[in-house]
Design a protein around this motif. Structure first.
Motif, PDB file in Angstrom:
ATOM      1  N   ARG A  14       6.967   3.565   5.746  1.00  0.00           N
ATOM      2  CA  ARG A  14       8.053   4.393   5.233  1.00  0.00           C
ATOM      3  C   ARG A  14       7.476   5.706   4.713  1.00  0.00           C
ATOM      4  O   ARG A  14       6.493   5.694   3.976  1.00  0.00           O
ATOM      5  N   ILE A  15       8.115   6.803   5.082  1.00  0.00           N
ATOM      6  CA  ILE A  15       7.731   8.126   4.601  1.00  0.00           C
ATOM      7  C   ILE A  15       8.956   8.736   3.944  1.00  0.00           C
ATOM      8  O   ILE A  15      10.047   8.724   4.529  1.00  0.00           O
ATOM      9  N   THR A  16       8.763   9.268   2.753  1.00  0.00           N
ATOM     10  CA  THR A  16       9.857   9.913   2.023  1.00  0.00           C
ATOM     11  C   THR A  16       9.373  11.267   1.542  1.00  0.00           C
ATOM     12  O   THR A  16       8.261  11.394   1.026  1.00  0.00           O
ATOM     13  N   ARG A  17      10.221  12.287   1.736  1.00  0.00           N
ATOM     14  CA  ARG A  17       9.856  13.632   1.269  1.00  0.00           C
ATOM     15  C   ARG A  17      11.113  14.450   1.028  1.00  0.00           C
ATOM     16  O   ARG A  17      12.063  14.385   1.801  1.00  0.00           O
ATOM     17  N   ASP A  18      11.101  15.224  -0.045  1.00  0.00           N
ATOM     18  CA  ASP A  18      12.198  16.134  -0.364  1.00  0.00           C
ATOM     19  C   ASP A  18      11.893  17.523   0.163  1.00  0.00           C
ATOM     20  O   ASP A  18      10.730  17.955   0.136  1.00  0.00           O
ATOM     21  N   PHE A  19      12.929  18.196   0.628  1.00  0.00           N
ATOM     22  CA  PHE A  19      12.803  19.551   1.150  1.00  0.00           C
ATOM     23  C   PHE A  19      13.834  20.459   0.494  1.00  0.00           C
ATOM     24  O   PHE A  19      14.934  20.025   0.164  1.00  0.00           O
ATOM     25  N   THR A  29       6.362  16.271  -2.771  1.00  0.00           N
ATOM     26  CA  THR A  29       5.502  15.103  -2.682  1.00  0.00           C
ATOM     27  C   THR A  29       5.934  14.282  -1.485  1.00  0.00           C
ATOM     28  O   THR A  29       7.122  14.025  -1.293  1.00  0.00           O
ATOM     29  N   THR A  30       4.970  13.857  -0.690  1.00  0.00           N
ATOM     30  CA  THR A  30       5.225  12.961   0.419  1.00  0.00           C
ATOM     31  C   THR A  30       4.708  11.591   0.030  1.00  0.00           C
ATOM     32  O   THR A  30       3.564  11.456  -0.394  1.00  0.00           O
ATOM     33  N   THR A  31       5.558  10.593   0.160  1.00  0.00           N
ATOM     34  CA  THR A  31       5.161   9.224  -0.123  1.00  0.00           C
ATOM     35  C   THR A  31       5.114   8.466   1.194  1.00  0.00           C
ATOM     36  O   THR A  31       6.077   8.489   1.957  1.00  0.00           O
ATOM     37  N   ILE A  32       3.981   7.813   1.449  1.00  0.00           N
ATOM     38  CA  ILE A  32       3.800   6.987   2.637  1.00  0.00           C
ATOM     39  C   ILE A  32       3.529   5.571   2.152  1.00  0.00           C
ATOM     40  O   ILE A  32       2.565   5.338   1.426  1.00  0.00           O
ATOM     41  N   GLU A  33       4.407   4.637   2.548  1.00  0.00           N
ATOM     42  CA  GLU A  33       4.302   3.268   2.074  1.00  0.00           C
ATOM     43  C   GLU A  33       4.223   2.302   3.249  1.00  0.00           C
ATOM     44  O   GLU A  33       4.938   2.464   4.232  1.00  0.00           O
ATOM     45  N   ALA A  34       3.385   1.287   3.086  1.00  0.00           N
ATOM     46  CA  ALA A  34       3.322   0.189   4.048  1.00  0.00           C
ATOM     47  C   ALA A  34       4.120  -0.969   3.463  1.00  0.00           C
ATOM     48  O   ALA A  34       3.877  -1.392   2.333  1.00  0.00           O
ATOM     49  N   ASP A  35       5.083  -1.464   4.213  1.00  0.00           N
ATOM     50  CA  ASP A  35       5.891  -2.585   3.764  1.00  0.00           C
ATOM     51  C   ASP A  35       5.033  -3.848   3.783  1.00  0.00           C
ATOM     52  O   ASP A  35       4.271  -4.074   4.718  1.00  0.00           O
ATOM     53  N   ALA A  36       5.167  -4.679   2.774  1.00  0.00           N
ATOM     54  CA  ALA A  36       4.359  -5.892   2.672  1.00  0.00           C
ATOM     55  C   ALA A  36       4.891  -7.033   3.530  1.00  0.00           C
ATOM     56  O   ALA A  36       4.148  -7.974   3.836  1.00  0.00           O
ATOM     57  N   MET A  74       0.853  -1.172   0.000  1.00  0.00           N
ATOM     58  CA  MET A  74       0.000   0.000   0.000  1.00  0.00           C
ATOM     59  C   MET A  74       0.896   1.231   0.000  1.00  0.00           C
ATOM     60  O   MET A  74       1.784   1.379   0.825  1.00  0.00           O
ATOM     61  N   THR A  75       0.673   2.107  -0.928  1.00  0.00           N
ATOM     62  CA  THR A  75       1.419   3.355  -1.032  1.00  0.00           C
ATOM     63  C   THR A  75       0.439   4.494  -1.158  1.00  0.00           C
ATOM     64  O   THR A  75      -0.509   4.421  -1.922  1.00  0.00           O
ATOM     65  N   ARG A  76       0.657   5.556  -0.394  1.00  0.00           N
ATOM     66  CA  ARG A  76      -0.131   6.775  -0.513  1.00  0.00           C
ATOM     67  C   ARG A  76       0.829   7.895  -0.849  1.00  0.00           C
ATOM     68  O   ARG A  76       1.874   8.032  -0.223  1.00  0.00           O
ATOM     69  N   THR A  77       0.455   8.692  -1.806  1.00  0.00           N
ATOM     70  CA  THR A  77       1.274   9.835  -2.171  1.00  0.00           C
ATOM     71  C   THR A  77       0.405  11.068  -2.083  1.00  0.00           C
ATOM     72  O   THR A  77      -0.702  11.090  -2.605  1.00  0.00           O
ATOM     73  N   THR A  78       0.891  12.081  -1.379  1.00  0.00           N
ATOM     74  CA  THR A  78       0.173  13.344  -1.284  1.00  0.00           C
ATOM     75  C   THR A  78       1.079  14.427  -1.815  1.00  0.00           C
ATOM     76  O   THR A  78       2.298  14.356  -1.699  1.00  0.00           O
ATOM     77  N   ASN A  79       0.492  15.424  -2.418  1.00  0.00           N
ATOM     78  CA  ASN A  79       1.268  16.509  -3.016  1.00  0.00           C
ATOM     79  C   ASN A  79       1.065  17.799  -2.246  1.00  0.00           C
ATOM     80  O   ASN A  79      -0.061  18.203  -2.009  1.00  0.00           O
TER      81      ASN A  79
END
Length: 177
Positions: A24-29, A11-18, A1-6
């Motif tokens: 996991r949350i990834t975001r550039d600043f 962009t913030t990516t929120i992923e659930a590991d299977a 499951m991956t959710r991406t919000t802008n």
């Protein structure tokens, strides 16, 4: 499951590991690693950006060092008084490259997560934040995801973007806070 919000610029990516109960949350600043490190370790700065836009944050205890601990309360003012949500944890490692800490919502004290934050220098004054939260079960992970956490994450990061843009968060070349 991956959710991406802008957000406006990121962009913030929120992923659930299977395979493990991990988020996991990834975001550039538009920030240096030193600025992001400072935003996560300076209690006055942290209180200004963490959490949803309609909440304020009161730091009750903050000792950002290996072996230190922390506690903060999010407050939502309302017509019938304030709602408060308390969180606490322990810092296990605090370095300019990585922060490892526990995170507990006091309303669910059995739900402790182990969080690791790393700051990847992308060059040109940009940094990628990698955050992961390990919980004790897939059920607990899915409850976190269903809680609306992405709203607080994205709105908090938008506030952090604003602090970075207005110069509120300086940084040093060596990553010191």
């Amino acid at each position: 499951m991956t959710r991406t919000t802008n957000a406006t610029t990121s962009t913030t990516t929120i992923e659930a590991d299977a395979t493990v109960p991990l988020i996991r949350i990834t975001r550039d600043f538009e920030a240096t690693p030193a600025q992001l490190f400072r935003a996560h370790t300076d209690p006055e700065l942290y209180a200004r950006w963490v959490g949803p836009a309609d909440l304020s944050t009161r730091i009750e205890h903050w000792d950002a060092r290996d072996g230190g601990s922390w506690r903060f309360v999010n407050v939502r003012a309302g017509e019938d008084g304030a709602e408060e949500y308390a969180f606490r944890g322990c810092f296990h490692e605090v370095s300019p490259q990585r922060i490892v800490q526990t995170f507990t919502f006091e309303g669910m004290p059995e739900g402790v997560s182990l969080e690791t934050l790393t700051f990847e220098d992308l060059g040109g004054g940009r940094t990628r934040l990698h955050a992961q939260s390990l919980v004790d079960s897939f059920e607990a992970r899915d409850q976190w995801l269903a809680s609306g956490m992405e709203v607080g994450v994205e709105q908090g990061y938008a506030k952090l973007d604003g602090l970075l843009a207005d110069g509120s968060i300086g940084g040093t070349d060596d990553g010191a806070a």
